[in-house]
Motif scaffolding. Structure first.
Motif, mmCIF file in Angstrom:
data_model
loop_
_atom_site.group_PDB
_atom_site.id
_atom_site.type_symbol
_atom_site.label_atom_id
_atom_site.label_comp_id
_atom_site.label_asym_id
_atom_site.label_seq_id
_atom_site.Cartn_x
_atom_site.Cartn_y
_atom_site.Cartn_z
ATOM 1 N N SER A 82 0.878 -1.260 -0.016
ATOM 2 C CA SER A 82 0.075 -0.047 -0.020
ATOM 3 C C SER A 82 0.992 1.374 -0.028
ATOM 4 O O SER A 82 0.426 2.232 -0.866
ATOM 5 C CB SER A 82 -0.714 0.029 1.156
ATOM 6 N N ALA A 83 2.071 1.105 0.749
ATOM 7 C CA ALA A 83 2.954 2.548 0.602
ATOM 8 C C ALA A 83 3.502 2.673 -0.753
ATOM 9 O O ALA A 83 3.552 3.671 -1.249
ATOM 10 C CB ALA A 83 4.034 2.149 1.826
ATOM 11 N N TYR A 84 3.765 1.378 -1.438
ATOM 12 C CA TYR A 84 4.454 1.473 -2.650
ATOM 13 C C TYR A 84 3.562 2.452 -3.755
ATOM 14 O O TYR A 84 4.014 3.037 -4.359
ATOM 15 C CB TYR A 84 4.672 0.016 -3.251
ATOM 16 N N SER A 85 2.307 2.207 -3.322
ATOM 17 C CA SER A 85 1.285 2.791 -4.303
ATOM 18 C C SER A 85 0.966 4.222 -4.084
ATOM 19 O O SER A 85 0.632 4.778 -5.338
ATOM 20 C CB SER A 85 -0.086 2.006 -4.379
ATOM 21 N N ILE A 86 1.572 4.546 -3.120
ATOM 22 C CA ILE A 86 1.423 6.256 -2.796
ATOM 23 C C ILE A 86 1.972 7.356 -3.746
ATOM 24 O O ILE A 86 1.368 7.816 -4.300
ATOM 25 C CB ILE A 86 2.195 6.617 -1.590
ATOM 26 N N ALA A 209 -0.299 -4.389 -6.123
ATOM 27 C CA ALA A 209 -0.241 -6.017 -6.572
ATOM 28 C C ALA A 209 1.511 -5.769 -7.234
ATOM 29 O O ALA A 209 1.983 -6.740 -6.941
ATOM 30 C CB ALA A 209 -0.960 -6.204 -7.807
ATOM 31 N N ILE A 210 1.988 -5.001 -7.876
ATOM 32 C CA ILE A 210 3.291 -4.701 -8.345
ATOM 33 C C ILE A 210 4.360 -4.653 -7.107
ATOM 34 O O ILE A 210 4.894 -5.519 -7.046
ATOM 35 C CB ILE A 210 3.547 -3.652 -9.246
ATOM 36 N N GLY A 211 3.926 -4.057 -5.987
ATOM 37 C CA GLY A 211 4.452 -3.885 -4.904
ATOM 38 C C GLY A 211 4.551 -5.177 -4.061
ATOM 39 O O GLY A 211 5.577 -5.877 -3.457
ATOM 40 N N LEU A 212 3.466 -5.887 -3.898
ATOM 41 C CA LEU A 212 3.231 -7.053 -3.373
ATOM 42 C C LEU A 212 3.932 -8.292 -3.950
ATOM 43 O O LEU A 212 4.835 -9.121 -3.354
ATOM 44 C CB LEU A 212 1.945 -7.624 -3.188
#
Length: 270
Positions: A82-86, A209-212
Motif C-alpha cells: 500500500s505504501a508503494y502505491s502512494i 499488486a506490483i509492490g506485493l
C-alpha cells in the motif's frame, strides 16, 4: 448517445461502462497530445513524476523501520504494498508523465499510423531520462536528510533495494514484463474509469499488486535501487545499471505487446 464534437473525447456509455472503442480513441488522442508536446514541458512533467514517485519507496523504508525490519509476514507485506502505491497515486492523479504509462499510451498512435517510430523514440527518451533524473534527485535528498531526523534506519533503505536486485537476469526481465503489463492495464483502466474514486482504486489495486509481487518497475525501482547504491557498499553501480536496463526493457515489452498491441488488435477488428 452523444457523439464527440470538435475532437473531444466521446462520452457514450453502455450499461454504465465506457465502450472499448472509446477508450482506445481516448488513449490514442492522449498519446498524440504528448507526442506533439514541447520538449521542455515534457521534461519538467517527467522530472516531477520521477520526484513524486519516490514517496512510495520512502514510506516503505519507514514501515520497515517501524516493523521487524524485514519482509515476510502478511500484515507487513500488505502495508508495504500500500505504501508503494502512494507514489503512483501522486503521479497518475497529478497527471505527470510516467515512462511506464507511455509504453502503452504512446505506442497506440504509432500502431494506428498517426505517429512515427521517431516520434515515439523522442517521447520515450525525454520522459525516461527526466523520470530517472527526478528519482536520482529524490534519492540523494532522502538519504542525506531523512536518517538525520530519526524516522528511517539506513538499513531499511538497503533492504528495499536488495529485494529488487536479488533477481537473476532472466527472472528480472520476465518479472519486469509483468510489471509493464500491469502498468499498461493501469493506463487503460484509468481512462475507462468515470470518477476520481474509481481511478484511485484502480491505481492502488494495480500498483499495490506490483509492490506485493516485488516486480521491477523501472522508475519506482530506480529510486529503490539508488537508495541501496548510496548507502550499501555491496550494491554497486553495475547492479544499478543491470537493474535499470533489464527492468526498462521488460516494462517496454509488457506495456507495448501485452496491452497496446493486443488491445488495439482486438478492438480495431471488433
Amino acid at each position: 448517445m452523444a457523439e464527440s464534437d470538435g475532437g473531444e473525447t466521446p462520452t457514450r456509455f453502455f450499461g454504465g461502462q465506457t465502450p472499448a472503442r472509446d477508450i482506445l480513441e481516448t488513449q490514442i488522442e492522449e498519446g498524440l497530445h504528448e507526442i506533439h508536446r514541447e520538449l521542455d514541458g515534457l521534461f519538467l512533467s517527467g522530472l516531477s513524476a520521477g520526484l513524486d514517485i519516490g514517496f512510495g519507496p520512502l514510506l516503505m523504508a519507514v514501515i520497515l523501520t517501524l516493523s521487524a525490519g524485514s519482509y515476510g509476514d502478511l500484515p507487513t507485506e500488505l502495508l508495504l504494498a500500500s505504501a508503494y502505491s502512494i507514489g503512483f497515486i501522486f503521479v497518475v492523479l497529478g497527471r505527470s508523465e510516467l515512462f511506464t504509462e507511455h509504453t502503452t499510451l504512446a505506442v497506440l498512435p504509432v500502431i494506428d499510423g498517426r505517429a512515427s517510430l521517431r516520434d515515439l523514440g523522442r517521447l520515450w527518451s525525454v520522459i525516461f531520462v527526466s523520470n530517472v533524473i527526478g528519482g536520482l534527485v529524490f534519492a540523494l535528498f532522502v538519504v542525506n536528510v531523512i536518517p538525520t531526523i530519526g524516522v528511517v534506519r539506513p538499513e531499511s533503505f538497503v533492504t528495499v533495494a536488495e529485494k529488487l536486485i536479488d533477481h537473476g537476469a532472466w527472472g528480472m526481465f520476465l518479472s519486469a514484463v509483468l510489471a509493464g503489463w500491469l502498468m499498461g492495464l493501469l493506463s487503460w483502466l484509468v481512462t475507462a474509469a468515470q470518477s476520481t474514486m474509481g481511478r484511485l482504486l484502480i491505481i492502488w489495486l494495480i500498483t499495490a499488486a506490483i509492490g506485493l509481487l516485488h516486480l521491477p518497475h523501472s522508475i519506482a525501482g530506480n529510486v529503490e535501487v539508488l537508495f541501496g547504491l548510496f548507502l550499501a557498499p555491496e550494491i554497486t553501480l553495475a547492479d544499478y545499471g543491470r537493474f535499470l536496463v533489464l527492468a526498462t526493457l521488460g516494462n517496454v515489452v509488457g506495456g507495448s505487446v501485452f496491452v497496446a498491441l493486443l488491445k488495439y488488435g482486438h478492438i480495431s477488428r471488433g
